[in-house]
Design an enzyme around this catalytic site. Structure first.
Site, PDB file in Angstrom:
ATOM      1  N   LYS A   1       0.876  -1.179   0.000  1.00 33.81           N
ATOM      2  CA  LYS A   1       0.000   0.000   0.000  1.00 33.81           C
ATOM      3  C   LYS A   1       0.904   1.217   0.000  1.00 33.81           C
ATOM      4  O   LYS A   1       2.049   1.149   0.466  1.00 33.81           O
ATOM      5  CB  LYS A   1      -0.852   0.008   1.275  1.00 33.81           C
ATOM      6  CG  LYS A   1      -2.093   0.847   1.175  1.00 33.81           C
ATOM      7  CD  LYS A   1      -3.230   0.110   0.501  1.00 33.81           C
ATOM      8  CE  LYS A   1      -4.447   1.012   0.348  1.00 33.81           C
ATOM      9  NZ  LYS A   1      -5.589   0.321  -0.255  1.00 33.81           N
TER      10      LYS A   1
ATOM     11  N   VAL B   1     -21.485  -0.093  -5.113  1.00 35.86           N
ATOM     12  CA  VAL B   1     -21.619  -1.529  -4.828  1.00 35.86           C
ATOM     13  C   VAL B   1     -23.069  -1.860  -4.467  1.00 35.86           C
ATOM     14  O   VAL B   1     -23.647  -2.820  -4.982  1.00 35.86           O
ATOM     15  CB  VAL B   1     -20.658  -1.958  -3.699  1.00 35.86           C
ATOM     16  CG1 VAL B   1     -20.881  -3.413  -3.319  1.00 35.86           C
ATOM     17  CG2 VAL B   1     -19.206  -1.731  -4.119  1.00 35.86           C
TER      18      VAL B   1
ATOM     19  N   TYR C   1     -25.907  -0.439  -5.203  1.00 34.68           N
ATOM     20  CA  TYR C   1     -26.864  -0.394  -6.321  1.00 34.68           C
ATOM     21  C   TYR C   1     -26.741  -1.648  -7.194  1.00 34.68           C
ATOM     22  O   TYR C   1     -27.744  -2.288  -7.515  1.00 34.68           O
ATOM     23  CB  TYR C   1     -26.647   0.876  -7.165  1.00 34.68           C
ATOM     24  CG  TYR C   1     -27.659   0.984  -8.289  1.00 34.68           C
ATOM     25  CD1 TYR C   1     -28.885   1.619  -8.087  1.00 34.68           C
ATOM     26  CD2 TYR C   1     -27.412   0.410  -9.538  1.00 34.68           C
ATOM     27  CE1 TYR C   1     -29.842   1.686  -9.095  1.00 34.68           C
ATOM     28  CE2 TYR C   1     -28.356   0.472 -10.556  1.00 34.68           C
ATOM     29  CZ  TYR C   1     -29.562   1.116 -10.325  1.00 34.68           C
ATOM     30  OH  TYR C   1     -30.508   1.169 -11.322  1.00 34.68           O
TER      31      TYR C   1
ATOM     32  N   GLY D   1     -26.396   1.337   2.390  1.00 36.37           N
ATOM     33  CA  GLY D   1     -25.557   2.045   1.414  1.00 36.37           C
ATOM     34  C   GLY D   1     -25.945   1.658  -0.003  1.00 36.37           C
ATOM     35  O   GLY D   1     -25.778   0.511  -0.405  1.00 36.37           O
TER      36      GLY D   1
ATOM     37  N   GLY E   1     -24.754   3.084  -2.832  1.00 41.31           N
ATOM     38  CA  GLY E   1     -23.785   3.694  -3.749  1.00 41.31           C
ATOM     39  C   GLY E   1     -23.436   2.725  -4.868  1.00 41.31           C
ATOM     40  O   GLY E   1     -24.285   1.929  -5.304  1.00 41.31           O
TER      41      GLY E   1
HETATM   42  P1  NAD Z   1     -19.970   4.670  -2.564  1.00 38.71           P
HETATM   43  O1  NAD Z   1     -19.402   5.901  -1.968  1.00 38.71           O
HETATM   44  O2  NAD Z   1     -20.360   4.674  -3.996  1.00 38.71           O
HETATM   45  O3  NAD Z   1     -21.266   4.207  -1.728  1.00 38.71           O
HETATM   46  C1  NAD Z   1     -21.349   4.272  -0.349  1.00 38.71           C
HETATM   47  C2  NAD Z   1     -22.775   4.710  -0.026  1.00 38.71           C
HETATM   48  O4  NAD Z   1     -22.953   4.626   1.386  1.00 38.71           O
HETATM   49  C3  NAD Z   1     -23.072   6.153  -0.431  1.00 38.71           C
HETATM   50  O5  NAD Z   1     -24.251   6.194  -1.212  1.00 38.71           O
HETATM   51  C4  NAD Z   1     -23.247   6.855   0.912  1.00 38.71           C
HETATM   52  O6  NAD Z   1     -24.195   7.927   0.852  1.00 38.71           O
HETATM   53  C5  NAD Z   1     -23.731   5.738   1.791  1.00 38.71           C
HETATM   54  N1  NAD Z   1     -23.555   5.966   3.222  1.00 38.71           N
HETATM   55  C6  NAD Z   1     -22.532   6.603   3.847  1.00 38.71           C
HETATM   56  N2  NAD Z   1     -22.758   6.619   5.172  1.00 38.71           N
HETATM   57  C7  NAD Z   1     -23.922   5.959   5.384  1.00 38.71           C
HETATM   58  C8  NAD Z   1     -24.681   5.641   6.539  1.00 38.71           C
HETATM   59  N3  NAD Z   1     -24.293   6.009   7.770  1.00 38.71           N
HETATM   60  N4  NAD Z   1     -25.830   4.950   6.385  1.00 38.71           N
HETATM   61  C9  NAD Z   1     -26.263   4.582   5.168  1.00 38.71           C
HETATM   62  N5  NAD Z   1     -25.589   4.882   4.035  1.00 38.71           N
HETATM   63  C10 NAD Z   1     -24.441   5.551   4.143  1.00 38.71           C
HETATM   64  O7  NAD Z   1     -18.915   3.504  -2.243  1.00 38.71           O
HETATM   65  P2  NAD Z   1     -18.837   2.064  -2.916  1.00 38.71           P
HETATM   66  O8  NAD Z   1     -17.809   2.081  -3.981  1.00 38.71           O
HETATM   67  O9  NAD Z   1     -20.193   1.581  -3.197  1.00 38.71           O
HETATM   68  O10 NAD Z   1     -18.208   1.238  -1.712  1.00 38.71           O
HETATM   69  C11 NAD Z   1     -19.014   0.857  -0.612  1.00 38.71           C
HETATM   70  C12 NAD Z   1     -18.161   0.118   0.417  1.00 38.71           C
HETATM   71  O11 NAD Z   1     -17.573  -1.030  -0.196  1.00 38.71           O
HETATM   72  C13 NAD Z   1     -16.999   0.914   0.992  1.00 38.71           C
HETATM   73  O12 NAD Z   1     -16.769   0.508   2.319  1.00 38.71           O
HETATM   74  C14 NAD Z   1     -15.814   0.490   0.135  1.00 38.71           C
HETATM   75  O13 NAD Z   1     -14.596   0.646   0.817  1.00 38.71           O
HETATM   76  C15 NAD Z   1     -16.142  -0.977  -0.077  1.00 38.71           C
HETATM   77  N6  NAD Z   1     -15.548  -1.570  -1.273  1.00 38.71           N
HETATM   78  C16 NAD Z   1     -15.844  -1.078  -2.496  1.00 38.71           C
HETATM   79  C17 NAD Z   1     -15.288  -1.657  -3.622  1.00 38.71           C
HETATM   80  C18 NAD Z   1     -15.630  -1.139  -4.997  1.00 38.71           C
HETATM   81  O14 NAD Z   1     -15.345  -1.846  -5.972  1.00 38.71           O
HETATM   82  N7  NAD Z   1     -16.243   0.021  -5.134  1.00 38.71           N
HETATM   83  C19 NAD Z   1     -14.404  -2.744  -3.513  1.00 38.71           C
HETATM   84  C20 NAD Z   1     -14.135  -3.266  -2.229  1.00 38.71           C
HETATM   85  C21 NAD Z   1     -14.712  -2.642  -1.122  1.00 38.71           C
END
Ligand code: NAD
Length: 374
Positions: A103, A204, A206, A200, A202
């Site tokens: 990292k 993932v 959706y 959430g 977002g």
């Molecule tokens: P994102 O930012 O697109 O979505 C996160 C969503 O969570 C947002 O819509 C946000 O408004 C919502 N949120 C934040 N605080 C909240 C709360 N207290 N209650 C309810 N909703 C809340 O992020 P993402 O890319 O969808 O990632 C989501 C999680 O998965 C993160 O923890 C990220 O580290 C993990 N992750 C993502 C990926 C990836 O490919 N995107 C890969 C591995 C891990």
């Protein structure tokens, strides 16, 4: 331009006792989790302050993103970098990838406009490690920043026009992981008629909602962003609840896809589900909360196992990315989780510990093969 200043842990008589103690503490930190290497570079013309931590390269080059963050002090930055690098070793090992764990962090304001000098300096830093470390996007960095790094080194992934947004592959892996949990818990992996509470909506969340609703699962959803929540409610007929209410809903499965630290002393007693399986990183506030889930009789899919699709996607880019290839590999999360639940049962340990055990066994086995068969 002045040459970048590289750190060294020399025992020059000029360094003060305090500095000596600091240096010793630094190696104690590396020793604690057996990190192989840490490299620190300060590049004065751009103000670049970067740390690259390589935890373990037994399985392959250390891959892990670059985090750009205004840490309150250098030690905090170093500890975060070491912790995240170690996590990547375990994630790659359990996902069956030929990658080690690393990292990097850049210390500073990640809203800075003039990004090119900083990221070109970071690219030089990555290049200097000769392929032992490969970087990618992380908190505070963008695909554009990766292009600046690419101008200096080939050891970078997640570029424009390549594997792109990893979240569809992450969501697919989470979906396969949820099915494995259902099979383990109910003896059948069908999700039709099962209720899943998604925290959430977002990227993932959706894509996961889409896959679950196509299989006939009933959805409950929450998000602090009303627009994101509305999309899941409208597109997949999810029942919306307030953010704090998600922990107490009656459902089969809770899928955390927002923040870390959400499985804690306050939330665990509220849970009325059988399974916890979602994409968020660092779901357990502390390790002991993994034991609490076990004591409560819940099936918990360790986060770094079930959300490995993002890493699988980036790895596929190194090997020639196609969506099919990335999805196939992410789909193996199903078998991995079943194996992990077996280890947990056989060795009477909580699932989060079984995940570490699985990773450590694979690393040890490959190291042994290399040692015995050169
Ligand atoms: P994102 O930012 O697109 O979505 C996160 C969503 O969570 C947002 O819509 C946000 O408004 C919502 N949120 C934040 N605080 C909240 C709360 N207290 N209650 C309810 N909703 C809340 O992020 P993402 O890319 O969808 O990632 C989501 C999680 O998965 C993160 O923890 C990220 O580290 C993990 N992750 C993502 C990926 C990836 O490919 N995107 C890969 C591995 C891990």
């Amino acid at each position: 331009m002045k040459a970048p200043v590289k750190s060294s842990a020399s025992s020059s008589p000029a360094i003060s006792r305090a500095k000596k103690e600091e240096a010793t503490a630094l190696f104690a930190l590396l020793e604690e989790h057996e990190h192989e290497q840490v490299s620190l570079v300060y590049e004065p013309s751009s103000g670049y302050r970067g740390i690259i931590a390589i935890h373990d390269t037994t399985l392959g080059p250390a891959l892990g993103g670059t985090r750009f963050w205004n840490y309150s002090n250098d030690r905090e930055a170093l500890i975060d970098c070491l912790r995240l690098a170690r996590g990547m070793t375990y994630k790659a090992a359990v996902a069956g990838l030929n990658l080690g764990g690393g990292k990097s962090v850049i210390i500073g304001d990640n809203k800075i406009r003039n990004r090119e000098p900083i990221f070109r300096a970071h690219g030089r830093h990555v290049k200097a490690l000769g392929g032992r470390y490969i970087t990618a996007e992380d908190v505070g960095t963008s695909v554009g920043d990766m292009e600046f790094i690419k101008a200096e080194t080939d050891h970078v992934t997640g570029l424009i026009g390549k594997s792109g947004d990893p979240s569809p592959v992450t969501a697919f892996g989470v979906y396969r992981g949820i099915k494995a949990c259902a099979r383990h818990r109910y003896g059948d992996d069908a999700l039709g008629g099962k209720t899943v509470a998604i925290q959430g909506c977002g990227h993932v969340g959706y894509f996961l909602a889409d896959l679950l609703s196509k299989e006939g699962a009933q959805l409950i959803a929450t998000d602090i962003d009303q627009g994101k929540l509305k999309a899941v409610v409208d597109d997949f007929r999810a029942r919306p609840v307030a953010p704090d209410a998600i922990y107490g809903v009656e459902a089969n499965i809770f899928a955390p896809c927002a923040l870390g630290g959400i499985l804690n002393d306050q939330t665990i007693p509220e849970l009325k589900v059988d399974i916890i399986a979602g994409g968020a990183n660092n779901q357990l506030a502390e390790e002991r909360h993994g034991d609490m889930l076990e004591e409560k009789g819940l099936t918990y899919a360790p986060d770094y196992v079930i959300n490995a699709g993002g890493l699988v996607n980036v790895n596929a880019e190194l090997e020639g990315w196609t969506m099919e290839r990335a999805r196939n590999k992410a789909g193996e999360i199903y078998e991995t989780l079943l194996m992990l639940f077996e280890i947990a049962a056989d060795e009477s340990m909580p699932s989060y510990r079984a995940a570490d055990r699985l990773a450590e066994r694979r690393i040890a086995a490959i190291a042994k093969v290399r040692q015995n068969f050169v």
